[in-house]
Structures are given as C-alpha cells and as structure tokens.
Design a protein around this motif. Structure first.
Motif, PDB file in Angstrom:
ATOM      1  N   THR A   1       0.834  -1.204   0.000  1.00 36.63           N
ATOM      2  CA  THR A   1       0.000   0.000   0.000  1.00 36.63           C
ATOM      3  C   THR A   1       0.865   1.249   0.000  1.00 36.63           C
ATOM      4  O   THR A   1       0.649   2.190  -0.783  1.00 36.63           O
TER       5      THR A   1
ATOM      6  N   SER B   1       0.649   3.361   5.952  1.00 38.76           N
ATOM      7  CA  SER B   1      -0.347   2.373   6.383  1.00 38.76           C
ATOM      8  C   SER B   1       0.253   1.338   7.326  1.00 38.76           C
ATOM      9  O   SER B   1      -0.476   0.667   8.061  1.00 38.76           O
TER      10      SER B   1
ATOM     11  N   VAL C   1      -6.139   4.309   3.387  1.00 43.88           N
ATOM     12  CA  VAL C   1      -6.015   2.856   3.493  1.00 43.88           C
ATOM     13  C   VAL C   1      -7.382   2.205   3.642  1.00 43.88           C
ATOM     14  O   VAL C   1      -7.715   1.227   2.969  1.00 43.88           O
TER      15      VAL C   1
ATOM     16  N   ARG D   1      -9.201  -0.331   0.721  1.00 47.28           N
ATOM     17  CA  ARG D   1      -9.291  -1.745   1.055  1.00 47.28           C
ATOM     18  C   ARG D   1     -10.719  -2.235   1.217  1.00 47.28           C
ATOM     19  O   ARG D   1     -10.964  -3.372   1.559  1.00 47.28           O
TER      20      ARG D   1
ATOM     21  N   TYR E   1      -1.801  -3.152  -5.092  1.00 44.35           N
ATOM     22  CA  TYR E   1      -1.493  -3.468  -3.691  1.00 44.35           C
ATOM     23  C   TYR E   1      -1.953  -4.879  -3.332  1.00 44.35           C
ATOM     24  O   TYR E   1      -1.243  -5.633  -2.658  1.00 44.35           O
TER      25      TYR E   1
END
Length: 519
Positions: free
Chosen positions: A186, A200, A209, A213, A324
């Motif tokens: 990330t 992160s 973050v 996600r 990521y």
C-alpha cells in the motif's frame, strides 16, 4: 375470453405458445456450444451451469484441472444463457493472445459491461481505441527509467516493513504475512503512483487505506450481480439508468476527492518539479494539447485524445487496488514457501548477499541480478496465481485448428488449471523454483505460465510488481530467517469463494534475527 373469429379461447392459444417461447428464450441459446462441437456439462434452462460454478467457487485449481481432464483442452460452459469457451491448448492460446490479438482485444462483451462511471473507464473495462489510447498513456510509467527512480521510495517502505517485522521477532511471536505485506505494498503504490506519503504500516486506519481496502460489492451475496449475469439485456439498462455499479459509492467519492486534491496540488507546484509517476502521466494526458505535448519532459507517446477526469480517477483507483492486493498476496505466499523450504531460502539469501555486497540500496540494477529470488517468486505465482483466469471476447469470427469461434464469443483462459496441470508441471503442488531456470523455461511452452496474462493486453504493472516484490523480500531475507510456527497451517486452506487466493486462517509465520544484537 373468446374472439368471435376464433374457434378456441385465446387463453388456450397463449398457453400453447408458452412452451415455444420458453424454448426460444431459455433453451435454444444453449445449443450453440453443441453446434460448435465444444464439449460441456449439461446446462439447466435459464441458469446454464451457474449452479456448478457457484459450487466450485472462484479460486479453485482442482476444479479447473478436473474440468480440463474431463472435457479436454477446449470445453464450454453457460453462464445463464451466455456461452463461454474455455481454452488451455498452448497453440490456440498463442492465437488468442498474439497472432489474432486484433480479434481478441477486449475483455468483456458490450452487453456484459456496465456504462457506469468510474468503473467503465478503467483500463480493464475499456475497449478498442479507448483502450489503446489509455494504455499508451499509462505505459511509460512502467519503463525501466521510471522504475529506477522508484527504488528509493520502495527501499524506504521496505525499511518500515523491517521495523514492523522486528517487533514480532523480538517478542518471538507469529505475524500474519498478508497483513504485513499489505501495509508495505500500500505504501509503495501510494508513493510511486501518486506521490502520497501514506504510512499504512504504522497507521492502518488512515482514511486512504480504509477506503482503498473496502471490497467491491460484487460479492456472491449481491442478488443484483446474479440478476445481471442471468438477464443482462434486462438488467443492463436498469442499472445504467440508476448509475448503479458494483463499486462501493464511498470508495468512488473518496477517490474523486483524492485525485482532485492531487491534481490541484500538482498544478500549484507547476511543471518544474518534473514528476514522472503514474499520476503525472495521467494529468499530462488530462490537460493534453499540442503545446503541452511539445514541452521537454511532458511528452506522452501515442495519445490521440485527452483523458477525462473520470479516466484519471478510474485508472488511479484500478492501479492502486490491483497493485497493492495482488502484490501483497504474492509476497506473503513467497514468504510461506520459503519458510517451508529452508534450503531455497538459504540459496536466495546467499544470492542476495552477493548482489548487495558494497551496495546500500536495493536498486533496479540489483534486483535484475537476483535471478534465483525471481525463480522463487515465479514458482509462487504458478502455485498461487492472483487471477483464476482471464477472459477475451472475439470481435469477429475466428478459426483456429478445428474450432470456429463466432463473433461475440467469450473465451476463458483457465490460469489455475494450466498452472496445476500435472502434464505441464509434474508434482504441481510442490514448490520447485528450479522449474524456472533458463534451461527449463526454454523447454516449456511460454503459455504454460500466465500469472500476468500474455500479449499486448497483459498486466501493465508486471515489471513494477516484480521489482517491488524483490526489494521487499531482499530486505527481509538479508536480516531475518522466516520460519513456520505452531500456528502455521500446513498445507494452507484456501477459501474458494474469494477473488484472490485467501487462506482461511491467514499465513502465520515467524521471523528470527540472523545476527542477534546486530544492525
């Protein structure tokens, strides 16, 4: 109800027509694969083979291998009324990916994609000239010259990875490899793509973050997803009318705000800063005109038209979420494989130490010399490929070998099945990095290993991902030995209904300092 000129009631006529209409709508479309001579499991009316697909899940290598063994290198399946042809034959794959790529440029049929922004502007969803324009814009971000300039940022993020790993090592506690690597990837993507300092690894609750996600709403539990699959012609206009996509609305709004802020900041800074990251290339193309394109350091090759704000947002999000997640998974599984195979870990470490002698930075030149480490990564990608398969759509009739593929046909390439085929890969469940020596690769068909796809529409971030993986792994292996612990699952239990290979209990490992008391 009766009509004077009809000898029988209209109701009876309609009832007699119902079976005919049902056949025309639900059964007749499911005759195409048989006419093509493509073997396939028997479909059910309307739903096709979706009940079997749901049972097998998404990430299930054994199911793909079983189907290849039962039906051969070419088989079919019906997703609702829509036919798909699955191809694993290397010669045919060469036709799809390269030789007849001009007929297999797109990933989804027009009727199976939603015109809902920003998703429809993602590189993965774009078609024909739109795809070529954006691809040519983004490609320079992954050149060797650009990757060399990203080494410093990657090393900084890797140092934080070492710091977090050290905390677990000191306490002699297990760490979750995926959680650890997710923080690293990330931070790397945020810095190399957007120039953002997102920490992160120290702050997992950072808004950037949290939003990036959030999962897509496409989960199997979403009834609209299945209705769209079953009745695309009906559901497509409805979903597009309400601009309903399968991406979380909060995530879309957040990314629009982030992109706007970054663009405003960059415009304030001016061109003198000479940024060369992904975001800058997109911005250059966004404000593209003849004068801008002539200025030194601002050229974006191949642009035919300016990119819209939606293009920038969509591909910024795609770059981040794809980069990521997939890289974090691969890195975590590589740690797992090396923990279970200490001899391979020692060999990789010895190579790393030799390459890094008299070097402080794990730079572009260094990682290109780490051939055995790359073999370990490649074997991990074979065993735990991030994507279960890829889809291409024929834009015209295509003939290859005995098969004639009609225009508009969906073609699936079963990556997991190919990677776990015992005829291609003896003992496919075993971790054997030596499968990727130069000699072994020359013996093998290049279409037996497809974690990044192949041809002009392969994964655009492949080189960046491999460099990122090598930097992170090299930094860790120089300082720590990765081992299994009492809570390590051997073998891992992979959840088959997840988009990416996801172990049920995570990947629990331990780290041991190689030189206690040293730096």
């Amino acid at each position: 109800m009766e009509l004077d000129f009809l000898p029988i009631p209209l109701t009876w006529i309609l009832l007699a027509l119902l079976p005919v209409l049902f056949y025309l709508y639900a059964i007749r479309p499911q005759q195409l694969l048989k006419k093509m001579g493509v073997p396939h499991p028997s479909p059910l009316p309307i739903i096709g083979n979706m009940h079997q697909t749901m049972k097998n899940g998404v990430w299930n290598p054994d199911a793909q291998v079983k189907k290849m063994k039962e039906f051969g290198a070419v088989s079919g399946v019906y997703m609702g009324r829509t036919p798909y042809v699955t191809i694993s034959d290397p010669e045919m794959l060469r036709e799809v990916f390269v030789k007849q790529f001009h007929k297999f440029t797109n990933r989804a049929a027009t009727g199976m994609s939603l015109n809902v922004k920003p998703q429809c502007r993602m590189l993965t969803d774009l078609v024909d000239e739109d795809w070529k324009n954006v691809r040519s814009t983004v490609s320079p971000a992954f050149s060797g010259g650009k990757l060399k300039q990203m080494a410093g940022a990657m090393n900084t993020c890797a140092n934080m990875l070492l710091e977090n790993l050290g905390k677990s090592a000191e306490k002699k506690e297990s760490f979750d490899a995926k959680e650890l690597t997710s923080g690293f990837t990330t931070d790397v993507i945020a810095r190399t793509a957007f120039g953002l300092e997102v920490d992160s690894q120290r702050n997992p609750q950072d808004p950037f973050v949290v939003h990036t996600r959030k999962p897509f709403a496409v989960a199997f539990r979403n009834p609209l997803f299945w209705l769209f699959f079953l009745f695309p012609k009906i559901m497509k206009p409805i979903l597009e009318t309400f601009q309903y996509g399968f991406l979380d609305k909060d995530v879309s709004s957040f990314f629009y705000n982030v992109v706007d802020q970054v663009m405003e900041m960059r415009q304030t800074e001016g061109k003198a800063h000479g940024r060369v990251d992904f975001m800058q290339l997109m911005m250059n193309a966004h404000k593209f005109d003849e004068d801008d394109n002539k200025e030194e350091g601002m050229q974006v090759q191949g642009i035919k038209k300016a990119l819209t704000r939606d293009d920038v947002v969509a591909n910024g999000f795609l770059f981040f979420i794809a980069g990521y997640e997939t890289t974090a998974h691969t890195m975590a599984f590589t740690f797992y494989n090396l923990a279970l195979n200490q001899e391979a870990q020692d060999k990789a470490r010895e190579e790393i130490n030799q390459v890094m002698e008299n070097r402080e930075l794990v730079d572009y030149e260094a990682v290109n010399k780490m051939t055995y480490l790359e073999m370990c990564i490649n074997e991990t990608l074979r065993m735990y490929a991030p994507a279960s398969g890829v889809v291409r759509v024929s834009s015209d009739e295509v003939k290859m070998k005995w098969l004639t593929i009609p225009k508009g046909m969906n073609v699936i390439v079963p990556i997991l099945g190919i990677h776990n085929d015992p005829e291609r890969w003896p003992e496919p469940k075993k971790f054997i990095p030596e499968r990727f020596t130069k000699e072994e690769r020359e013996k093998r068909d290049p279409y037996d290993w497809l974690p990044f796809g192949a041809g002009p529409r392969n994964c655009i971030g492949m080189r960046l991902a491999l460099m990122e993986l090598k930097v992170g792994l090299a930094k860790v292996l120089m300082k720590y030995r990765i081992v299994t612990g009492p809570d390590t699952d051997i073998p891992l239990k992979i959840m088959k209904f997840k988009q990416f290979p996801t172990p049920e209990n995570g990947i629990k490992l331990r780290a041991e300092l190689l030189q206690p008391g040293g730096d």
